[in-house]
Design a protein around this motif. Structure first.
Motif, PDB file in Angstrom:
ATOM      1  N   SER A  35      10.723  43.033  76.339  1.00 20.37           N
ATOM      2  CA  SER A  35       9.476  42.357  75.991  1.00 20.37           C
ATOM      3  C   SER A  35       9.737  41.038  75.260  1.00 20.37           C
ATOM      4  O   SER A  35      10.769  40.847  74.622  1.00 20.37           O
ATOM      5  CB  SER A  35       8.613  43.271  75.111  1.00 20.37           C
ATOM      6  N   TYR A  36       8.779  40.145  75.355  1.00 18.60           N
ATOM      7  CA  TYR A  36       8.833  38.890  74.595  1.00 18.60           C
ATOM      8  C   TYR A  36       7.416  38.440  74.274  1.00 18.60           C
ATOM      9  O   TYR A  36       6.441  38.979  74.800  1.00 18.60           O
ATOM     10  CB  TYR A  36       9.605  37.808  75.363  1.00 18.60           C
ATOM     11  N   GLN A  37       7.293  37.449  73.380  1.00 17.89           N
ATOM     12  CA  GLN A  37       5.996  36.968  72.912  1.00 17.89           C
ATOM     13  C   GLN A  37       5.564  35.744  73.724  1.00 17.89           C
ATOM     14  O   GLN A  37       6.386  34.877  74.031  1.00 17.89           O
ATOM     15  CB  GLN A  37       6.072  36.582  71.440  1.00 17.89           C
ATOM     16  N   GLU A  38       4.250  35.703  74.024  1.00 20.22           N
ATOM     17  CA  GLU A  38       3.673  34.543  74.694  1.00 20.22           C
ATOM     18  C   GLU A  38       2.504  34.004  73.875  1.00 20.22           C
ATOM     19  O   GLU A  38       1.515  34.706  73.655  1.00 20.22           O
ATOM     20  CB  GLU A  38       3.178  34.897  76.098  1.00 20.22           C
ATOM     21  N   PHE A  39       2.610  32.794  73.406  1.00 25.11           N
ATOM     22  CA  PHE A  39       1.585  32.044  72.691  1.00 25.11           C
ATOM     23  C   PHE A  39       1.296  32.595  71.303  1.00 25.11           C
ATOM     24  O   PHE A  39       1.305  31.862  70.332  1.00 25.11           O
ATOM     25  CB  PHE A  39       0.288  31.980  73.496  1.00 25.11           C
ATOM     26  N   ARG A  40       1.029  33.902  71.182  1.00 23.61           N
ATOM     27  CA  ARG A  40       0.825  34.531  69.878  1.00 23.61           C
ATOM     28  C   ARG A  40       1.812  35.667  69.718  1.00 23.61           C
ATOM     29  O   ARG A  40       2.258  36.262  70.701  1.00 23.61           O
ATOM     30  CB  ARG A  40      -0.604  35.073  69.752  1.00 23.61           C
ATOM     31  N   ASP A  41       2.109  35.997  68.469  1.00 23.33           N
ATOM     32  CA  ASP A  41       3.042  37.101  68.271  1.00 23.33           C
ATOM     33  C   ASP A  41       2.393  38.457  68.536  1.00 23.33           C
ATOM     34  O   ASP A  41       3.057  39.488  68.494  1.00 23.33           O
ATOM     35  CB  ASP A  41       3.683  37.050  66.885  1.00 23.33           C
ATOM     36  N   THR A  42       1.086  38.451  68.831  1.00 22.56           N
ATOM     37  CA  THR A  42       0.426  39.682  69.269  1.00 22.56           C
ATOM     38  C   THR A  42       0.381  39.798  70.790  1.00 22.56           C
ATOM     39  O   THR A  42      -0.025  40.834  71.313  1.00 22.56           O
ATOM     40  CB  THR A  42      -1.000  39.752  68.713  1.00 22.56           C
ATOM     41  N   ASN A  43       0.739  38.740  71.505  1.00 22.59           N
ATOM     42  CA  ASN A  43       0.756  38.757  72.970  1.00 22.59           C
ATOM     43  C   ASN A  43       2.135  39.224  73.426  1.00 22.59           C
ATOM     44  O   ASN A  43       3.068  38.423  73.545  1.00 22.59           O
ATOM     45  CB  ASN A  43       0.472  37.363  73.529  1.00 22.59           C
ATOM     46  N   ILE A  44       2.268  40.503  73.693  1.00 24.59           N
ATOM     47  CA  ILE A  44       3.562  41.088  74.046  1.00 24.59           C
ATOM     48  C   ILE A  44       3.614  41.316  75.551  1.00 24.59           C
ATOM     49  O   ILE A  44       2.927  42.198  76.093  1.00 24.59           O
ATOM     50  CB  ILE A  44       3.796  42.416  73.298  1.00 24.59           C
ATOM     51  N   PHE A  45       4.427  40.493  76.238  1.00 23.05           N
ATOM     52  CA  PHE A  45       4.629  40.652  77.680  1.00 23.05           C
ATOM     53  C   PHE A  45       5.796  41.607  77.879  1.00 23.05           C
ATOM     54  O   PHE A  45       6.931  41.298  77.535  1.00 23.05           O
ATOM     55  CB  PHE A  45       4.922  39.305  78.340  1.00 23.05           C
ATOM     56  N   SER A  46       5.515  42.779  78.439  1.00 25.11           N
ATOM     57  CA  SER A  46       6.503  43.851  78.521  1.00 25.11           C
ATOM     58  C   SER A  46       7.068  43.974  79.933  1.00 25.11           C
ATOM     59  O   SER A  46       6.573  43.366  80.894  1.00 25.11           O
ATOM     60  CB  SER A  46       5.863  45.180  78.106  1.00 25.11           C
ATOM     61  N   ARG A  47       8.105  44.760  80.064  1.00 24.61           N
ATOM     62  CA  ARG A  47       8.739  45.030  81.351  1.00 24.61           C
ATOM     63  C   ARG A  47       7.730  45.680  82.298  1.00 24.61           C
ATOM     64  O   ARG A  47       6.977  46.560  81.923  1.00 24.61           O
ATOM     65  CB  ARG A  47       9.941  45.947  81.142  1.00 24.61           C
ATOM     66  N   ARG A  48       7.722  45.226  83.567  1.00 24.77           N
ATOM     67  CA  ARG A  48       6.772  45.765  84.530  1.00 24.77           C
ATOM     68  C   ARG A  48       7.284  45.589  85.959  1.00 24.77           C
ATOM     69  O   ARG A  48       8.124  44.726  86.225  1.00 24.77           O
ATOM     70  CB  ARG A  48       5.406  45.096  84.377  1.00 24.77           C
ATOM     71  N   VAL A  49       6.759  46.397  86.861  1.00 20.11           N
ATOM     72  CA  VAL A  49       7.157  46.381  88.262  1.00 20.11           C
ATOM     73  C   VAL A  49       5.902  46.435  89.122  1.00 20.11           C
ATOM     74  O   VAL A  49       4.931  47.123  88.778  1.00 20.11           O
ATOM     75  CB  VAL A  49       8.076  47.585  88.599  1.00 20.11           C
ATOM     76  N   TYR A  50       5.900  45.696  90.229  1.00 23.24           N
ATOM     77  CA  TYR A  50       4.819  45.829  91.194  1.00 23.24           C
ATOM     78  C   TYR A  50       5.388  45.738  92.606  1.00 23.24           C
ATOM     79  O   TYR A  50       6.476  45.212  92.833  1.00 23.24           O
ATOM     80  CB  TYR A  50       3.719  44.780  90.972  1.00 23.24           C
ATOM     81  N   GLY A  51       4.653  46.278  93.548  1.00 20.45           N
ATOM     82  CA  GLY A  51       5.016  46.207  94.957  1.00 20.45           C
ATOM     83  C   GLY A  51       3.991  45.413  95.729  1.00 20.45           C
ATOM     84  O   GLY A  51       2.818  45.319  95.331  1.00 20.45           O
ATOM     85  N   SER A  52       4.401  44.821  96.849  1.00 20.14           N
ATOM     86  CA  SER A  52       3.477  44.043  97.665  1.00 20.14           C
ATOM     87  C   SER A  52       3.731  44.312  99.144  1.00 20.14           C
ATOM     88  O   SER A  52       4.847  44.652  99.553  1.00 20.14           O
ATOM     89  CB  SER A  52       3.617  42.541  97.375  1.00 20.14           C
ATOM     90  N   LEU A  53       2.680  44.145  99.914  1.00 24.38           N
ATOM     91  CA  LEU A  53       2.747  44.322 101.359  1.00 24.38           C
ATOM     92  C   LEU A  53       1.842  43.283 101.995  1.00 24.38           C
ATOM     93  O   LEU A  53       0.690  43.119 101.584  1.00 24.38           O
ATOM     94  CB  LEU A  53       2.293  45.728 101.756  1.00 24.38           C
ATOM     95  N   SER A  54       2.371  42.566 102.988  1.00 22.34           N
ATOM     96  CA  SER A  54       1.556  41.574 103.692  1.00 22.34           C
ATOM     97  C   SER A  54       1.749  41.717 105.194  1.00 22.34           C
ATOM     98  O   SER A  54       2.835  42.096 105.665  1.00 22.34           O
ATOM     99  CB  SER A  54       1.918  40.150 103.250  1.00 22.34           C
ATOM    100  N   LEU A  55       0.683  41.424 105.936  1.00 22.34           N
ATOM    101  CA  LEU A  55       0.698  41.462 107.391  1.00 22.34           C
ATOM    102  C   LEU A  55       0.029  40.202 107.916  1.00 22.34           C
ATOM    103  O   LEU A  55      -0.998  39.759 107.375  1.00 22.34           O
ATOM    104  CB  LEU A  55      -0.052  42.689 107.932  1.00 22.34           C
ATOM    105  N   ALA A  56       0.591  39.636 108.977  1.00 21.48           N
ATOM    106  CA  ALA A  56       0.026  38.448 109.604  1.00 21.48           C
ATOM    107  C   ALA A  56       0.071  38.623 111.116  1.00 21.48           C
ATOM    108  O   ALA A  56       1.071  39.100 111.663  1.00 21.48           O
ATOM    109  CB  ALA A  56       0.792  37.199 109.178  1.00 21.48           C
ATOM    110  N   TRP A  57      -1.013  38.251 111.793  1.00 20.05           N
ATOM    111  CA  TRP A  57      -1.032  38.317 113.253  1.00 20.05           C
ATOM    112  C   TRP A  57      -2.066  37.337 113.823  1.00 20.05           C
ATOM    113  O   TRP A  57      -2.838  36.765 113.107  1.00 20.05           O
ATOM    114  CB  TRP A  57      -1.342  39.741 113.714  1.00 20.05           C
TER     115      TRP A  57
END
Length: 689
Positions: A667-689
């Motif tokens: 984790s680290y701080q963004e803008f304020r010391d109360t803004n805690i950006f923590s470890r996270r994971v996301y998945g994505s799926l895209s289709l084009a035709w």
């Protein structure tokens, strides 16, 4: 650094087709009036063409200022899904999510919650707020999947773009309707409430093409429960809500009227349902509503005409509107007040018409000139202590000339004459010289003057909180006594190198900027024992600041499977605030010198081993810094992101699946010391035709 499909594509085979794609893409410069001795091969080799710096299409080593191009390959490899995050790929930039669903960005420091020293354009449409000067990124009706490329001019460019092009210009160019025919679906799902769905349809044939994009996005930005506040004490411990749901629809039509004339029309609407604010032991936190509602819309039309091989013009007009609403009744009985009305309603509009003419007078001499008329309005009863709508009109004329007296020497000069509704008439000039030492290696010298006019809130802001009885509970800001525009004198020495055999590009820059008449909040003692706070603020021209340093960016593609971009910046700041009529600038003298991290660097590397696989790594490092105004000192941090993706074809559809890990080092701080950006994971799926 390539500038995206329109520049990279070799399949179209003609410079005219390339130029049309660039111009219809909403760029402010159109390629047909490139200097006469530029050949098609020069546009299609490894040196990117940029459009934003001088409003003339030119190789990046001939631009009169430093520029970073963020192309589609970089956007995809980064794994970012929020447009402001992409500025992490630019040397010297600091980016942070603030609160109330807004973003902050600083270039060489001086960043605050409003980031009001940038000119931000989408297809030539200015999107900064006339109220605060901020950019409403969260309710911008634009999908990151529809971006062709982003050009970031690093340094003042008021000679071509006027007030607010004070520190940098961020020009977002979207894909034309012809580039995205067919269907496209993109889905994201992950931790911290990460949800996203985008659907796009492109249709039409012959001279008329269109695209429609609809999107729904959800985010929960930070950790909510804060028990380790490092600032004022446990009174700030509690829950901090920064969750958003935003829905938007936009459309674009591109119409080829004839072989030498085309038209474009766009619209966009968005609606936001946001959760924000805080719940702490301090009862005054109730002054921040927990539920917020936002909406935005725009309509833009443009007509481009090539009159001859030596002359073309583009006429555009647009109207944009942003609305924000948050209401609450804060119970401050424990402080001896009672119920306080909180009405954060805000409505702001911008109407604009602009003409740009590009001309080629001789084989060694070309230029661009034009003008712009704009009307802006703002209404907010709580922020201006009035139910009336404030308005202002501005007018601009500009011109820029490029002259090549020798094969190795390119001279450029431009200026803008601008009349602003608050500050009157200003002149913003720039001159630059590019000298080719040997082919592929260019030295650039430049000097420019830019202005930043005050926003409505800086000039006339009168924020008050009123009890339900009608009595005033607190006065936060009072109108200024009349502000002068901020002024910056910027000097730079730049170097652009290209080693074709190694497939390596480098851009280095040394800069020295002097800012005078800096606009900041001056604190006054407010002698009223019944007020919530024993002070009020008034914006004033409080003094001067200086910054100097250097930055470097690299792009290396040794083989087709490897793409590496990297950057580093080192910045020094000092401030001299105070003087007659200035009451309290102690914090500014202390905070401004540390508003830029002394050292920042970033790296984005991708590897494509084959069979549709791609792995990418993002690394970012920032020293500690102080965000001005409402921000805190945030500690130094290291951030690492990873992305693994695969593309394949399934039943005639192009499919891409990816998994992205962000802030994997912790984790680290963004803008304020109360803004805690923590470890996270996301998945994505895209289709084009």
């Amino acid at each position: 650094m390539r500038t995206g499909n329109a520049v990279n594509s070799r399949s179209n085979g003609t410079l005219g087709t390339l130029a049309r794609a660039l111009c219809m893409g909403g760029a402010l410069a159109c390629a047909p009036l490139a200097r006469a001795d530029v050949t098609e091969s020069e546009f299609l080799d490894d040196i990117p063409v940029v459009l934003s710096v001088s409003r003339l299409s030119q190789p990046v080593n001939e631009a009169p200022a430093a520029v970073t191009v963020i192309d589609q390959d970089m956007i995809r490899a980064s794994g970012f899904r929020d447009i402001p995050d992409l500025l992490r790929l630019v040397p010297g930039f600091s980016v942070a999510y603030t609160r109330d669903n807004t973003w902050a960005a600083g270039y060489h420091g001086l960043g605050d919650a409003y980031s009001r020293r940038f000119q931000v354009l989408v297809d030539g449409r200015s999107i900064y707020s006339p109220h605060y000067g901020s950019v409403n990124w969260t309710d911008l009706p634009l999908s990151i999947d529809d971006i062709e490329r982003i050009e970031v001019v690093r340094g003042p460019d008021a000679a071509l773009y006027g007030a607010n092009a004070f520190a940098a210009v961020i020009n977002i160019i979207t894909k034309t309707a012809a580039q995205v025919g067919g269907e496209f679906v993109s889905l994201q799902y992950g931790e911290q409430g990460m949800r996203g769905a985008t659907v796009r349809h492109g249709g039409g044939d012959g001279p008329l093409r269109y695209r429609l994009t609809a999107s729904a996005q959800q985010r929960d930005r930070f950790e909510r429960d804060i028990t380790t506040k490092t600032g004022a004490g446990v009174g700030d411990n509690g829950q901090y809500f920064e969750a958003s749901k935003t829905y938007f629809l936009n459309g674009r039509w591109d119409w080829q009227l004839s072989a030498d004339s085309d038209a474009m029309a766009q619209f966009g609407v968005s609606q936001g349902d946001w959760k924000a604010g805080k719940q702490t032991l301090d009862p005054r936190s109730a002054l921040e509503p927990r539920t917020q509602d936002s909406g935005a819309l725009y309509l833009q039309v443009a007509h481009h005409k090539i009159e001859s091989a030596r002359r073309e013009w583009r006429l555009q007009a647009y109207h944009a509107q942003n609305r924000f609403d948050a209401n609450a009744a804060a119970d401050l009985t424990s402080l001896g007040f009672g119920l306080v009305n909180v009405d954060q309603y805000l409505l702001q509009t911008r109407s604009n018409v602009e003409l740009q003419v590009n001309e080629q007078w001789r084989s060694d001499l070309r230029g661009v000139w034009g003008g712009e008329l704009r009307r802006e309005t703002v209404g907010s009863p709580q922020n201006y202590n009035s139910g009336r709508t404030l308005s202002g009109e501005l007018a601009r004329v500009f011109g820029n000339v490029e002259w090549r007296p020798h094969d190795r020497l390119l001279l450029q000069g431009g200026t803008m004459l601008e009349h602003h509704y608050f500050t009157g008439t200003d002149l913003s000039p720039r001159i630059a010289a590019n000298f080719t030492v040997v082919p592929g290696h260019v030295i650039r010298l430049g000097v420019s003057r830019a202005y930043r006019s005050p926003t409505f809130f800086e000039q006339d802001g009168n924020q008050v909180f009123v009890l339900q009885s009608g009595a005033i509970a607190d006065v936060v800001t009072v109108p200024s006594d009349g502000l002068k525009p901020e002024r910056v004198l910027s000097r730079e020495i730049g170097y652009v190198g290209h080693w074709r055999a190694a497939r390596l590009e480098m851009d280095a820059r040394l800069f020295m900027d002097k800012i005078d008449d800096f606009i900041g909040q001056d604190k006054y003692n407010f002698v009223n024992d019944g007020a919530l706070r024993p002070n009020e603020f008034k914006y004033a021209n409080i003094g001067s600041a200086r910054s100097h340093g250097g930055e470097i960016q690299l792009r290396w593609r040794p083989v087709h499977a490897v793409d590496v971009s990297a950057h580093y910046a080192r910045v020094f700041l000092d401030a001299h605030f105070g003087g007659a009529g200035i009451h309290n600038v102690i914090n500014f003298n202390k905070d401004v010198p540390v508003s830029a991290p002394r050292n920042t660097w970033g790296l984005l590397a991708s590897y494509s081993p084959g069979l549709g696989w791609q792995a990418s790594l993002g690394l970012w490092r920032s020293d500690a810094m102080k965000w001005l105004s409402e921000g805190d000192i945030t500690q130094a941090y290291n951030r690492m992101d990873l992305r693994l993706a695969r593309r394949w074809t399934w039943e005639g559809r192009e499919v891409e699946a990816a998994v992205v890990g962000q802030s994997l080092l912790g984790s680290y701080q963004e803008f304020r010391d109360t803004n805690i950006f923590s470890r996270r994971v996301y998945g994505s799926l895209s289709l084009a035709w």
